[in-house]
Design an enzyme around this catalytic site. Sequence first.
Site, short mmCIF file in Angstrom:
data_model
loop_
_atom_site.label_atom_id
_atom_site.label_comp_id
_atom_site.label_asym_id
_atom_site.label_seq_id
_atom_site.Cartn_x
_atom_site.Cartn_y
_atom_site.Cartn_z
N SER A 63 0.84 -1.19 0.00
CA SER A 63 0.00 0.00 0.00
C SER A 63 0.88 1.25 0.00
O SER A 63 1.69 1.43 -0.92
CB SER A 63 -0.96 -0.06 1.19
N HIS A 116 -7.44 -5.91 -0.77
CA HIS A 116 -6.23 -5.09 -0.64
C HIS A 116 -5.16 -5.92 0.06
O HIS A 116 -5.39 -6.48 1.12
CB HIS A 116 -6.57 -3.85 0.20
N ASP A 136 -8.89 -4.22 -6.42
CA ASP A 136 -8.59 -3.63 -5.12
C ASP A 136 -9.21 -2.23 -5.06
O ASP A 136 -8.88 -1.36 -5.86
CB ASP A 136 -7.07 -3.55 -4.95
#
Length: 501
Positions: A212, A454, A425
């Site tokens: 991320s 995710h 995602d």
Amino acid sequence: MSVLPRPTAVLCALAAAALLPPTAPARAATTLAFGACPDSVPRPPAPDRVECGRLSVPLDRHHPSGPHIEIAVSRVPASGTPAERRGILLVNPGGPGGSGLPYAVTKRAKLPASVRRSYDVIGFDPRGVGGSAPVDCGAMGGLFAAPGADPVPVDPRSERAYLTAQRHMADDCAAGAGTEALPYLSTEQTAYDMDAIRAALGEPRTGFLGVSYGSYLGAAYAARFPHRVGRMVLDSVVGPWDWHDFDMIQSRALLRARNTFFGWTAAHPDRFGLGADTAAVRRSYLRVRQGLAARPLNGFGPAEFDRAVYRALGRTERWTSLADGLRGYLTDATVDGLRPPSAFDGPESRNYEAANRIVKCADGPGPTPREIVTDVRRIRRLDPQPLLTGLEATTCAYWRHRPDHRTPLGGPATPPVLLVASAHDPVTPIRGAHELRKLLPGSRLVTLENDHSHGVFASRGNTCVDGTVAAYLVDGVVPAGDVRCGGAGLPGPQPFSPSGV
């Protein structure tokens, strides 16, 4: 016993206790002395061990003789033979604001055995986070009020109130962190800290796994230190946009994910009882939100509801609990099933939220108030009831320090990097991976098709993804081209649990 006590005050005006005095600056340590870890770091099963230490780094890398802060570092040594060792693998869990100190243990436990045998896994709390001179923005413009104000402005009056809350949040961060420190809590400065960790460990190159926001941090490291990049995996990739632009792209992806959730729930009407088609489930959803907006329950109102939905949409294994929570409100007038498992207003969450805004606003110019209102109106035209929980860079419109440049990412001198993404995602849409790879020549993209969550590598249990990434990390195998792996699709609903989440 902990060898990593948290500083009692924060950076520059952040933390006089964490900073070494500018009149007698200490040089950054050339080595790291490891010892016991704080209680917040879990212990891996024997014979593995985790150890922790601290590294002194300049607050401003361009003024190494000025004030210093200390970075908290953890290490789980490689479990293989010396011949199997490939070096260090720094890991970052995301954010901005995520604590990496325990992540060295928790993420390592999920890595393929060949990777665990090959790398010392290194975790660290980025500056401003956890054990590394943590920042505090106080009330953050009312963010922690319970119940919070409705986060979706619907008319000029509520738009003005929304902007006023962002101004107050910026003021609270300037007061809590210290205006002088704000420019130095950036991703770019953290990239310099990463290289200091590498040097202190005596390693010629840095292996890196960033998830991320960690992908953005890895790309920033590659921009500054391409010759120091070993094997780099960027998972669930943040695109190379200004943070506000990224937040808006995410908000649109969340609407798509929520519609998918509505359809998934409608496919199981007997299990959830929220409706037999997408439109009916949406009506049930809106009844819950409108009810909480009119009459919050036990400090749980529309802001808390939107945060719960935002969290749930990012991982399909949370969808059952979200649907059960909606039903629980409609049938029993309870919000117990909607509450996240951890308290939002705990000290770790407060530090996370503060660091998140401060880092985003230090990374580049923020939006103007007019741009914010225009963008919110645009997303409301797509859906009158959007999710705006992820619009975190709106605070930057009122920031005390306006950065004069954007964080540089990637570059032509970077060796081949492996990008990993889930096809659907909603938190870091795959579009970001396609855009970032343009700045990383020779990189490859590993896509998990038919997946809606995710976090992919060593997270979704996909042998194609995990095998491809492990071969790259351990043996340096760069795929001849992009790789597409088959995902499992949407899961079936979990059995009903009356306890909720």
